[in-house]
Design an enzyme around this catalytic site. Structure first.
Site, PDB file in Angstrom:
ATOM      1  N   ASP A 259       0.239  10.217  -2.651  1.00 59.53           N
ATOM      2  CA  ASP A 259      -0.868  11.111  -2.975  1.00 59.53           C
ATOM      3  C   ASP A 259      -1.755  11.457  -1.789  1.00 59.53           C
ATOM      4  OD1 ASP A 259      -0.392  11.501  -5.705  1.00 59.53           O
ATOM      5  OD2 ASP A 259      -1.112   9.488  -6.134  1.00 59.53           O
TER       6      ASP A 259
ATOM      7  N   HIS B 111      -3.691   6.499 -10.677  1.00 63.96           N
ATOM      8  CA  HIS B 111      -2.260   6.855 -10.772  1.00 63.96           C
ATOM      9  C   HIS B 111      -2.118   8.288 -10.250  1.00 63.96           C
ATOM     10  CE1 HIS B 111       1.782   6.824 -12.138  1.00 63.96           C
ATOM     11  NE2 HIS B 111       1.639   6.778 -13.446  1.00 63.96           N
TER      12      HIS B 111
ATOM     13  N   HIS C  86      -0.573   0.540  -2.823  1.00 66.11           N
ATOM     14  CA  HIS C  86       0.394   0.689  -3.915  1.00 66.11           C
ATOM     15  C   HIS C  86       0.755  -0.683  -4.448  1.00 66.11           C
ATOM     16  CE1 HIS C  86       3.871   2.041  -6.170  1.00 66.11           C
ATOM     17  NE2 HIS C  86       3.339   3.244  -6.082  1.00 66.11           N
TER      18      HIS C  86
HETATM   19  N1  CMC Z   1      -8.938   1.178  -0.701  1.00 68.59           N
HETATM   20  C1  CMC Z   1      -9.594   0.026  -0.394  1.00 68.59           C
HETATM   21  N2  CMC Z   1      -9.206  -1.195  -0.818  1.00 68.59           N
HETATM   22  C2  CMC Z   1      -8.110  -1.238  -1.589  1.00 68.59           C
HETATM   23  C3  CMC Z   1      -7.381  -0.085  -1.953  1.00 68.59           C
HETATM   24  C4  CMC Z   1      -7.823   1.150  -1.462  1.00 68.59           C
HETATM   25  N3  CMC Z   1      -7.168   2.282  -1.761  1.00 68.59           N
HETATM   26  N4  CMC Z   1      -6.337  -0.448  -2.740  1.00 68.59           N
HETATM   27  C5  CMC Z   1      -6.410  -1.785  -2.857  1.00 68.59           C
HETATM   28  N5  CMC Z   1      -7.479  -2.255  -2.174  1.00 68.59           N
HETATM   29  C6  CMC Z   1      -7.864  -3.657  -2.012  1.00 68.59           C
HETATM   30  C7  CMC Z   1      -8.500  -4.215  -3.276  1.00 68.59           C
HETATM   31  O1  CMC Z   1      -9.894  -4.040  -3.263  1.00 68.59           O
HETATM   32  C8  CMC Z   1      -8.068  -5.653  -3.212  1.00 68.59           C
HETATM   33  O2  CMC Z   1      -8.876  -6.294  -2.254  1.00 68.59           O
HETATM   34  P1  CMC Z   1      -9.369  -7.829  -2.491  1.00 68.59           P
HETATM   35  O3  CMC Z   1      -8.092  -8.637  -2.471  1.00 68.59           O
HETATM   36  O4  CMC Z   1     -10.296  -8.113  -1.385  1.00 68.59           O
HETATM   37  O5  CMC Z   1     -10.029  -7.822  -3.853  1.00 68.59           O
HETATM   38  C9  CMC Z   1      -6.660  -5.593  -2.611  1.00 68.59           C
HETATM   39  O6  CMC Z   1      -6.653  -4.392  -1.815  1.00 68.59           O
HETATM   40  C10 CMC Z   1      -5.557  -5.537  -3.662  1.00 68.59           C
HETATM   41  O7  CMC Z   1      -5.812  -4.428  -4.528  1.00 68.59           O
HETATM   42  P2  CMC Z   1      -5.441  -4.383  -6.052  1.00 68.59           P
HETATM   43  O8  CMC Z   1      -6.372  -3.439  -6.736  1.00 68.59           O
HETATM   44  O9  CMC Z   1      -5.348  -5.773  -6.577  1.00 68.59           O
HETATM   45  O10 CMC Z   1      -3.975  -3.782  -5.981  1.00 68.59           O
HETATM   46  P3  CMC Z   1      -3.169  -3.142  -7.185  1.00 68.59           P
HETATM   47  O11 CMC Z   1      -1.741  -3.355  -6.879  1.00 68.59           O
HETATM   48  O12 CMC Z   1      -3.692  -3.590  -8.482  1.00 68.59           O
HETATM   49  O13 CMC Z   1      -3.555  -1.585  -7.045  1.00 68.59           O
HETATM   50  C11 CMC Z   1      -3.520   0.698  -6.545  1.00 68.59           C
HETATM   51  C12 CMC Z   1      -2.712  -0.594  -6.579  1.00 68.59           C
HETATM   52  C13 CMC Z   1      -2.596   1.875  -6.192  1.00 68.59           C
HETATM   53  C14 CMC Z   1      -4.114   0.970  -7.946  1.00 68.59           C
HETATM   54  C15 CMC Z   1      -4.669   0.560  -5.510  1.00 68.59           C
HETATM   55  O14 CMC Z   1      -4.112   0.344  -4.233  1.00 68.59           O
HETATM   56  C16 CMC Z   1      -5.603   1.758  -5.495  1.00 68.59           C
HETATM   57  O15 CMC Z   1      -6.562   1.794  -6.273  1.00 68.59           O
HETATM   58  N6  CMC Z   1      -5.344   2.769  -4.594  1.00 68.59           N
HETATM   59  C17 CMC Z   1      -6.145   3.965  -4.600  1.00 68.59           C
HETATM   60  C18 CMC Z   1      -5.671   4.903  -5.683  1.00 68.59           C
HETATM   61  C19 CMC Z   1      -4.360   5.553  -5.340  1.00 68.59           C
HETATM   62  O16 CMC Z   1      -4.157   6.048  -4.253  1.00 68.59           O
HETATM   63  N7  CMC Z   1      -3.454   5.587  -6.333  1.00 68.59           N
HETATM   64  C20 CMC Z   1      -2.146   6.262  -6.197  1.00 68.59           C
HETATM   65  C21 CMC Z   1      -1.000   5.317  -6.293  1.00 68.59           C
HETATM   66  S1  CMC Z   1       0.535   6.056  -5.719  1.00 68.59           S
HETATM   67  C22 CMC Z   1       0.895   7.284  -6.875  1.00 68.59           C
HETATM   68  C23 CMC Z   1       1.355   6.729  -8.151  1.00 68.59           C
HETATM   69  O17 CMC Z   1       2.480   6.271  -8.221  1.00 68.59           O
HETATM   70  O18 CMC Z   1       0.571   6.799  -9.103  1.00 68.59           O
END
Ligand code: CMC
Length: 434
Positions: A362, A267, A306
């Site tokens: 971010d 986050h 996201h």
């Molecule tokens: N790098 C590589 N792969 C990723 C990433 C990433 N940053 N984010 C998602 N994926 C992949 C993930 O491994 C999954 O792949 P597969 O379908 O093969 O298993 C797919 O994309 C879907 O990911 P998810 O984890 O199911 O998606 P989510 O909606 O649960 O997660 C997130 C959203 C923001 C937590 C995630 O994209 C992430 O961990 N990003 C990196 C951390 C980050 O930058 N966070 C800041 C968010 S914006 C500020 C805020 O509002 O907090």
């Protein structure tokens, strides 16, 4: 055609109707479906709230597919260009942009609550020299609850609004002092003649000079960053704010909980993680190797992806422009080239394109904070300062919503069935602790 969902329970063959309202069906409507007379009724299972609306809200609108973000109807692009943080905070809290008179009143109120009780200062001095500023912020905000016990009267509008002003005013002071503490520098008291962001920069950077001179372009850049971070509808920390608030806990402890949720690297802690990642890559030539390791499942590309935005985070677009303006004054951040290369490769790579992973807010914010002279540990704190207005707007809406009750999800129990207690000498194996 009716606004009704008709479904048949295959276990009994019975058909049910559930009204569709605002594109949703009430999860409780499923309870009519029972496999037997003593069945509790059908529930929904939605870990991480992937498809569940938990509130009706009039604060922030996001269309993730189109990359739209609006506060109270106003596009984020217009607010970032024409508004100020305090004006935007007023918009979030009261629902409308202030008139000149309202703004003067609001700015006066916030300005005159920026001071902290001297005991709060002493409390902060008690932290270890290397305490993470976010840990300090969370603890000190919670401690404010003990300084303002009246805050527990959450059903009293006047009391509520007093705490809202206090929190918006005092969080920047706590944030700045946590930085000063970390640096081993004396705490700088607020200056009432300065605006919200200029005062914050003064509390952060002022040394021996009688008056801290703020570079106007940097002050404006910080205003823009604060506007962009002010709210983001039902994200992890807003959900915590509402959830704690639903038990009628006071706003200080609720906000401390929300800030704790923000601290995590998925986050608001992501901006800190981005900078660590860029420093670890260290050289543009190592970017392809790093991308390959992410694709192989070794870590994530921080600052990408996201839950809601599947097109482009509109905040990221504005921040990138702000970064250019800041670097014109501070000089180019050497890590920028690595970030640009990462973005370029990721936006063309099928792994990221097929998963609709784009830079989020971010990805570039940390580079700006670093250029301003802030250490990475301060980045989540920089997110928490403006988000305070959003958390409070969400909290105010929640505590006044007649449909809301104490937040209390259901579960699917997966543990043992009933079993009899076994005396310790009769237990054959070591207990495993989860
Ligand atoms: N790098 C590589 N792969 C990723 C990433 C990433 N940053 N984010 C998602 N994926 C992949 C993930 O491994 C999954 O792949 P597969 O379908 O093969 O298993 C797919 O994309 C879907 O990911 P998810 O984890 O199911 O998606 P989510 O909606 O649960 O997660 C997130 C959203 C923001 C937590 C995630 O994209 C992430 O961990 N990003 C990196 C951390 C980050 O930058 N966070 C800041 C968010 S914006 C500020 C805020 O509002 O907090």
């Amino acid at each position: 055609m009716t606004d009704t969902l008709t479904f048949t329970d295959g276990r009994t063959g019975t058909t049910f109707d559930a009204p569709i309202e605002d594109g949703t069906v009430r999860a409780t409507a499923l309870r009519q479906a029972r496999a037997s007379d003593d069945d509790f009724g059908l529930m929904t299972y939605d870990p991480a709230f992937m498809n569940t609306a938990s509130v009706r809200s009039a604060i922030t609108f996001i269309d993730g597919d189109k990359g739209i973000l609006r506060y109270r109807g106003y596009p984020i692009e217009q607010l970032a260009e024409r508004s100020t943080y305090l004006e935007t905070a007023h918009l979030l809290i009261f629902g409308e942009l202030p008139t000149q008179e309202e703004l003067a009143h609001w700015a006066h109120d916030v300005t005159h609550h920026t001071f902290l009780h001297e005991n709060v200062k002493r409390l902060m001095e008690g932290f270890r020299y290397d305490a993470h500023p976010m840990g300090m912020l969370i603890s000190v905000v919670a401690a404010l609850s003990t300084f303002y016990p009246e805050a527990s009267k959450v059903d009293d509008r006047e009391v509520r609004m007093r705490q809202v002003v206090r929190l918006i005013a005092k969080v920047p002071t706590i944030a700045a002092w946590s930085f000063r503490h970390n640096q081993g520098l004396p705490y700088v008291y607020p200056e009432n003649e300065l605006g919200f962001t200029a005062n914050f920069l003064s509390m952060i950077f002022r040394m021996a000079e009688p008056r801290y001179c703020v570079e106007p372009a940097l002050e404006r850049a910080l205003e823009v960053l604060f506007i962009l971070h002010a709210d983001h509808e039902q994200n992890c920390s807003a959900n915590v704010m509402r959830s704690i608030g639903s038990s009628k806990a006071d706003p200080y402890v609720s906000l401390a909980g929300a800030a704790a949720a923000l601290y995590g690297p998925l986050h608001g802690g992501a901006n800190e993680a981005v900078l660590r990642m860029l420093a670890e890559i260290g050289d543009v030539r190592r970017v392809p190797e790093f991308i390959s390791s992410v694709k192989a499942g070794h870590g994530r590309l921080m600052g990408f992806g996201h839950r809601v935005y599947k097109n482009y985070d509109p905040r990221a677009r504005i921040i990138k422009q702000t970064a250019d303006e800041v670097f014109e004054i501070t000089g180019r951040n050497p890590l920028l080239d690595i970030a640009l290369e990462l973005e370029k490769i990721a936006l063309e790579d099928d792994y990221f394109v097929s998963r609709r992973l784009y830079p989020n807010v971010d990805f570039y914010s940390g580079l700006i904070y670093q250029a301003l002279g802030l250490p990475t540990a301060m980045f989540p704190v920089m997110f928490a300062i403006p988000r305070t207005a959003g958390w409070l707007a969400q909290w105010l809406e929640g505590v006044q919503d007649p449909e809301q009750k104490i937040a209390r999800p259901r579960q699917i129990y997966m543990g043992s069935d009933e079993r009899d207690f076994v005396a310790i000498e009769d237990r054959g194996r070591a207990a495993t602790v989860a």
